[in-house]
Scaffold this motif. Structure first.
Motif, short mmCIF file in Angstrom:
data_model
loop_
_atom_site.label_atom_id
_atom_site.label_comp_id
_atom_site.label_asym_id
_atom_site.label_seq_id
_atom_site.Cartn_x
_atom_site.Cartn_y
_atom_site.Cartn_z
N SER A 1 0.85 -1.19 0.00
CA SER A 1 0.00 0.00 0.00
C SER A 1 0.88 1.24 0.00
O SER A 1 1.77 1.35 0.84
CB SER A 1 -0.90 0.03 1.24
OG SER A 1 -1.72 -1.12 1.26
N ASP B 1 -3.18 0.53 -3.78
CA ASP B 1 -2.64 -0.76 -3.34
C ASP B 1 -2.16 -1.57 -4.54
O ASP B 1 -2.77 -1.50 -5.62
CB ASP B 1 -3.71 -1.58 -2.60
CG ASP B 1 -4.15 -0.91 -1.30
OD1 ASP B 1 -3.42 -0.03 -0.81
OD2 ASP B 1 -5.22 -1.26 -0.79
N SER C 1 -4.20 7.08 -1.84
CA SER C 1 -3.47 5.85 -1.58
C SER C 1 -3.91 4.81 -2.61
O SER C 1 -5.04 4.83 -3.08
CB SER C 1 -3.73 5.35 -0.16
OG SER C 1 -5.08 4.98 -0.02
N GLU D 1 0.84 5.30 0.22
CA GLU D 1 -0.05 6.37 0.65
C GLU D 1 0.71 7.69 0.70
O GLU D 1 1.86 7.73 1.11
CB GLU D 1 -0.62 6.06 2.03
CG GLU D 1 -1.69 7.03 2.44
CD GLU D 1 -2.50 6.51 3.64
OE1 GLU D 1 -3.56 7.08 3.90
OE2 GLU D 1 -2.04 5.55 4.29
N ARG E 1 -11.73 -1.46 -0.73
CA ARG E 1 -10.58 -1.77 0.11
C ARG E 1 -10.87 -2.93 1.07
O ARG E 1 -10.10 -3.85 1.17
CB ARG E 1 -10.15 -0.53 0.88
CG ARG E 1 -8.90 -0.74 1.69
CD ARG E 1 -8.12 0.55 1.87
NE ARG E 1 -7.24 0.80 0.75
CZ ARG E 1 -7.01 2.00 0.24
NH1 ARG E 1 -7.63 3.04 0.73
NH2 ARG E 1 -6.20 2.17 -0.77
#
Ligand SMILES: [Zn+2]
Ligand SMILES: [Zn+2]
Lengths: 376, 434
Positions: free
Chosen positions: B29, B281, B279, B31, B428
């Motif tokens: 992830s 992933d 963010s 961010e 998410r």
């Protein structure tokens, strides 16, 4: 350690683990790191080669830049050699992370005293916070206190008891609050020319492994059950003259454990107790949550050459009987009293080969061996 | 680039592997926090591309809505942002300014651009590659800043060959980011998805022309919120390891594996485009040589970098480790990390929806039913409510848990296309539990 400042004026630190070390010491008592001349200045790290692929490229995080292997931490695997005046080893020890745990929570300290050797092995209690710090603190404190007291000529049992209590206090002081208490086991062995004194809390052990006359194979039933000796803990007695003779191979400690209680009450056989899920539940430890620590202390008379083996359960889980330890060494044609380092390596390897499910720590101290000329 | 946001990388994985295993999965992830919206970098450029092929005036509301949307986008540009408006048919031509260049946004240029848009007429065909090439020319002098394009079309790319489009995409890839929108239902989702994924942007359907204005405003605002122009995920792997895939899995599924650019020994860069306060992933899968029980490997070392030009050091914004540790503890080694499982399911979800819709189009109703049934099951498991809602417009669900569905007899074309464009959008975590 502040009260010892007068004896040890220079407060130096081990370059590996930061524990205090003293001028003239060959090795750090906490982590076993070899200390060079002038221990105050840590030698610049040599370019390390990868333990896996030999690439000379280890990055700051400890990973090889070519094959990615995480390099073993200082404490993952180490050996300590205690050299004697004639070049032979007074004692040797080794500790290994094993195969299951990501860090080594055992700790080992070896030190010479005027008439022999003092060894301390501690095993961090896995369910407590930072058990590796507890064990390192306990082993370093215990060994330091033992050598200090024995150096002043104090009686083995009194020194053993005092060192254990001091280690217990040091570990208890690590707890930031009562609900978060780092904890560990503790076992010490102090050897002299004619006696061995052991002290413990928890389930780390000491064994006696006598040197066999040449050609003498293992004898069935040679093991002596310590319970039959009826020596018990010797309390405050400072008289070692009438303590039990060591005799054949045997265990010198009794675990503070659920399994030991079950066996003592004859509720379970030793084999049943060891197979039980509760076998590893200990009933005594060092830590802020341990209550008042009650050290067990015993002294034995040396009646022939042999070696004292101090170890954590990472070894004895695989070789619980003294005879099994003797046999493992005999299989490798090793006399622990003649080659303590070889014995240490053999036993650590045996535990790893058997699965290495726990941290493994082993110390071997030759006693009354023709080659071990002890300074008197 | 004085005020860069703080970047962070977190890695989610089960690093324990059973003896002999070699496949390592992790969710990485990335961010950015504290991207200053007001103090975003000066260097930003925006090109708005409006389809003016003849079909845009059938009905005329499409062209009128496109013009209104483009005008809103122009109004959303920050002062000083360099911009241009391009119209596309068989070829591309400048709407504003009249010569091929970018001009800074201010009250005067905005007004002039909106006036020029108002005068647009629809005629001719569709050649998306030629439109992108003009945008690329416009962005060319400004490769250091944030470069973003919006492309609106209503039809298929009929007036150039697929090879011409591919060549244009190869030229433009990495040179600017492009969000694509299809208006109406006469365009091809797969075709526009090819454009948007090559140019690291999004693709969506705007079925009702009246929704265009809000959509253009949102896209322009997002582009204005970017703080770093070109970041890449640099992935180092051990010697003798094989990087099986690198996929973006949040906010949408996009396989980046083939986009690797070598970046020094045992490392490759996967371009991620511009980044703002957001963010994303990534799912990384590496095959490493199995090690003995007790050993630990760094299976991948991931870094968020600004690659820098030839001979320049990359700027590292954040790093993270993907680890592998071999154990004989079976319970530990057989646990699947919940986030790895979650995103593996959603990547499969996108695949089965696209396969199901394709089968339906080809008249293979058995395959369509099976794939869309599986999709219903996966969307339910993942808690992806948007996809579940889109699926329910295409199939009747008998039992979501087992994926038992029937194809609807009459499906609105727009609903089918919505399901297709929604298929890659992920959530998410599950919203509801149990
Ligand atoms: Zn040390
Ligand atoms: Zn290596």
């Amino acid at each position: 350690m502040t009260e010892d400042q007068s004896v040890k004026p220079a407060e130096l630190a081990c370059p590996a683990c930061g524990e205090p070390v003293y001028p003239g010491e060959g090795f750090c008592e906490a982590c076993g790191r070899r200390l060079g001349d002038g221990v105050a200045a840590p030698a610049p790290e040599p370019v390390r080669a990868c333990a896996g692929c030999a690439a000379p490229a280890i990055d700051a995080d400890g990973y090889c830049e070519r094959c990615g292997l995480r390099q073993p931490a200082e404490r993952d695997h180490y050996e300590i050699e205690l050299p004697g005046p004639n070049g032979r080893l007074l004692a040797a020890g080794g500790s290994d992370r094993g195969k299951r745990y990501s860090r080594n929570e055992d700790a080992l300290a070896l030190a010479a005293h005027p008439t022999g050797v003092a060894a301390v092995v501690c095993d961090g209690v896995g369910s407590s916070p930072t058990p590796h710090e507890a064990s390192a603190k306990a082993a370093a404190t215990g060994a330091d206190e033992l050598t200090g007291r024995l150096g002043k000529g104090e009686d083995f049992e009194a020194a053993t008891r005092a060192a254990l209590i001091k280690a217990a206090d040091a570990v208890a002081a690590l707890a930031p609050d009562p609900d978060s208490a780092p904890s560990c086991t503790y076992v010490s062995a102090v050897t002299g020319p004619r006696s061995v004194t052991v002290g413990w809390v928890g389930d780390s052990r000491v064994y006696w492994l006598p040197t066999r006359p040449a050609g003498d194979g293992p004898r069935a039933g040679a093991e002596v059950d310590t319970a039959e000796l009826a020596i018990g803990d010797t309390g405050a007695s400072e008289d070692t003259a009438d303590s039990a003779a060591l005799g054949p191979a045997r265990r010198l400690t009794d675990d503070d454990s659920w399994a030991a209680i079950m066996v003592e009450r004859a509720a379970l056989t030793e084999a049943e107790a060891e197979a039980h899920p509760n076998a590893h539940v200990i009933t005594g430890w060092l830590g802020a949550d341990a209550g008042e620590v009650a050290p067990h202390v015993r002294t034995f008379t040396v009646d022939g050459p042999g070696a004292v083996l101090v170890c954590s359960d990472g070894l004895w889980n695989y070789l619980p009987q003294a005879e099994a330890l003797v046999q493992a060494l005999a299989d490798a044609s090793l006399d622990p009293a003649g080659d303590p380092l070889g014995a240490v390596r053999t036993l650590v390897r045996r535990a790893l080969d058997a699965g290495g499910r726990d941290n493994i720590t082993v110390a071997v101290i030759p006693v009354a061996h023709p080659h071990t000329e002890q300074p008197r | 680039m004085s005020e860069q946001p703080q970047f962070g990388i977190t890695v989610d994985q089960n690093k324990s592997l059973p003896e002999g295993a070699s496949e390592v999965h992790a969710i990485v992830s990335v961010e950015a926090a504290g991207a200053p919206a007001a103090a975003a970098p000066a260097g930003a450029a925006e090109v708005i591309i409006i389809d003016t092929s003849g079909s845009m005036s059938y009905p005329d509301s499409k062209l009128r809505a496109a013009i209104a949307a483009a005008q809103t986008a122009v109004d959303t540009l920050r002062d000083g942002v360099l911009f241009a408006v391009v119209s596309g048919s068989n070829t591309a031509s400048m709407v504003f300014p009249q010569t091929p260049r970018l001009v800074p946004a201010d009250a005067g240029s905005r007004h002039a651009a909106k006036a020029a848009l108002k005068a647009l007429k629809a005629a001719g065909g569709t050649a998306i590659g030629s439109w992108l090439r003009l945008a690329d020319e416009l962005f060319d002098p400004y490769q250091d800043g944030i470069r973003h394009a919006i492309l609106l079309t209503d039809g298929k790319n009929q007036h150039e060959t697929p090879e011409q489009l591919d060549a244009a995409l190869a030229r433009c890839s990495g040179r600017f980011v492009c969000d694509c929108r299809g208006v109406g239902t006469d365009w091809e989702v797969a075709e526009l998805r090819k454009v948007s994924s090559a140019l690291l942007g999004s693709v969506d359907i705007v079925a009702d022309p009246r929704d265009l204005v809000a959509d253009f405003q949102a896209m322009t605002e997002a582009a204005m919120g970017k703080a770093v122009a070109d970041v890449a995920l640099r992935v180092w792997t051990p010697q003798n390891a094989r990087l099986r895939f690198v996929k973006q899995v949040m906010p949408s599924v996009a396989d980046l594996t083939a986009r690797r650019a070598e970046a020094g020994p045992q490392a490759g860069d996967y371009p991620l485009g511009a980044w703002g306060a957001e963010s994303r992933d990534y799912h990384i899968c590496v095959e490493v040589p199995a090690q003995p029980v007790g050993q630990e490997l760094r299976a991948a070392w991931v870094k968020l970098v600004v690659p820098g030009g030839p001979g320049q050091e990359a700027q590292v914004l954040a790093t993270g480790n993907v680890l592998a540790r071999w154990t004989d503890d079976e319970a530990a080694a057989t646990k699947i990390n919940p986030r790895v499982a979650h995103y593996t399911g959603q990547a499969e979800l996108a695949d089965v929806i696209q396969q199901g819709l394709q089968a339906r189009k080809e008249g293979d109703l058995a395959t369509a039913t099976a794939r869309l049934g599986r999709a219903v099951q996966l969307a339910d498991e993942a808690g992806n409510d948007a996809i579940t809602a889109a699926l329910r417009k295409v199939v009747d669900v008998e039992d979501a848990a087992t994926g038992t569905v029937r194809l609807k007899r009459n499906v609105d074309k727009a609903d089918e296309m919505s399901l297709d464009t929604t298929s890659t959008k992920t959530v998410r975590t599950r919203k509801k539990e149990g």
